[in-house]
Design an enzyme around this catalytic site. Structure first.
Site, mmCIF file in Angstrom:
data_model
loop_
_atom_site.group_PDB
_atom_site.id
_atom_site.type_symbol
_atom_site.label_atom_id
_atom_site.label_comp_id
_atom_site.label_asym_id
_atom_site.label_seq_id
_atom_site.Cartn_x
_atom_site.Cartn_y
_atom_site.Cartn_z
ATOM 1 N N ASP A 1 14.022 10.694 20.169
ATOM 2 C CA ASP A 1 13.732 9.643 19.099
ATOM 3 C C ASP A 1 14.359 8.325 19.363
ATOM 4 O OD1 ASP A 1 12.778 11.621 17.507
ATOM 5 O OD2 ASP A 1 14.171 11.450 15.713
ATOM 6 N N HIS B 1 18.225 11.601 21.515
ATOM 7 C CA HIS B 1 17.862 10.402 21.478
ATOM 8 C C HIS B 1 18.442 9.973 23.128
ATOM 9 C CE1 HIS B 1 19.083 11.682 17.386
ATOM 10 N NE2 HIS B 1 18.349 10.628 16.814
ATOM 11 N N HIS C 1 13.513 2.290 11.061
ATOM 12 C CA HIS C 1 14.334 3.076 10.839
ATOM 13 C C HIS C 1 14.915 3.093 9.384
ATOM 14 C CE1 HIS C 1 17.508 6.285 11.437
ATOM 15 N NE2 HIS C 1 16.739 6.563 12.382
ATOM 16 N N HIS D 1 8.532 6.597 15.056
ATOM 17 C CA HIS D 1 9.855 6.957 14.158
ATOM 18 C C HIS D 1 9.990 6.041 13.179
ATOM 19 C CE1 HIS D 1 13.509 9.009 13.416
ATOM 20 N NE2 HIS D 1 14.170 8.413 14.086
#
Length: 255
Positions: free
Chosen positions: A66, A211, A121, A117
């Site tokens: 991510d 990540h 965010h 994603h």
């Protein structure tokens, strides 16, 4: 969760910490479809980009990353290429896709699944429908411009989703993908600890959340891959994990 300034990092780390209760499986109350259930939706085989893999027979697991691309992504792609492992990348737009377009192209060219994603965010369950739509449409447009392929998968920030998000995803042709394994790599730079956490949680049909924006994560990847291969796992992308079924827009997938 981006590395673009101390204030932003502090805010996003705090947000991540407050979401620890959700971090293993995403939103606890979400009605999700397991990969094994998705595979019953269709008959026939699947020809994967990294070779033919049938997860009805093979012991499959999906490696996902991510919030990239980042300055660490080129090294990660080198590792994945060397290990012959496909991954699924859920990319952020602002300060990521727009900063590293060449890495987005490389991910797609090397056979990885490129997904969204969101753009910035934002927690989708806290914003208005028009904002949700913008958060989802903008990275899709940029990814399609760079790779020629429009994403069909997205991962909601912090795994937070609801019926409004599902409806908009259905409208935009997107399926939501959560996870079953997390190293909580936003809490540590200890690569050995990240490796141990992943290995302790991994099981067949698992979806691993990492990540590549954090410094301890990419150095942990070779050990994770080698250990799981030794246990008999076959690495696949999320679409391969669901095949011969296909992800349906508006649905949530989680082991």
């Amino acid at each position: 969760m981006e590395r673009t300034g101390a204030g932003f990092r502090a805010a996003t780390m705090f947000a991540a910490a407050t979401a620890l209760a959700l971090s293993l499986t995403g939103c606890a109350n979400v009605d999700a479809t397991a990969p094994s259930a998705a595979r019953t939706q269709s008959a026939g085989g699947v020809q994967a980009r990294f070779g033919s893999v049938d997860c009805r027979e093979a012991k499959c697991i999906a490696l996902t990353f991510d919030a990239g691309p980042s300055e660490n992504s080129a090294r990660l792609l080198d590792i994945l290429k060397e290990k012959h492992v496909p991954a699924t990348f859920f990319l952020l737009g602002k300060r990521h896709i727009e900063k590293y377009p060449q890495l987005v192209r490389r991910m797609a060219a090397e056979g990885h699944e490129v997904a969204s994603h969101t753009w910035d965010h934002k927690i989708l369950t806290r914003i208005e429908p028009d904002e949700i739509r913008a958060e989802l449409e903008r990275p899709n447009e940029e990814i399609e411009r760079l790779t020629g392929q429009r994403p069909t998968l997205m991962r909601p920030p912090q795994g937070r989703t609801d019926d409004t998000v599902h409806d908009i995803c259905r409208e935009l042709g997107l399926s939501e993908v959560l996870w079953s394994v997390t190293a909580k790599d936003y809490t540590t730079t200890d690569s050995d600890l990240i490796t141990r956490r992943v290995l302790a949680q991994s099981s067949r049909d698992g979806i691993i959340l990492l990540h590549d924006i954090y410094q301890g994560t990419v150095p942990a990847v070779p050990g994770i891959i080698d250990a799981l291969k030794e246990r008999g796992y076959v690495f696949v992308t999320v679409p391969q994990l669901l095949a011969p079924g296909t992800a349906e827009p508006g649905r949530v997938y989680r082991p």
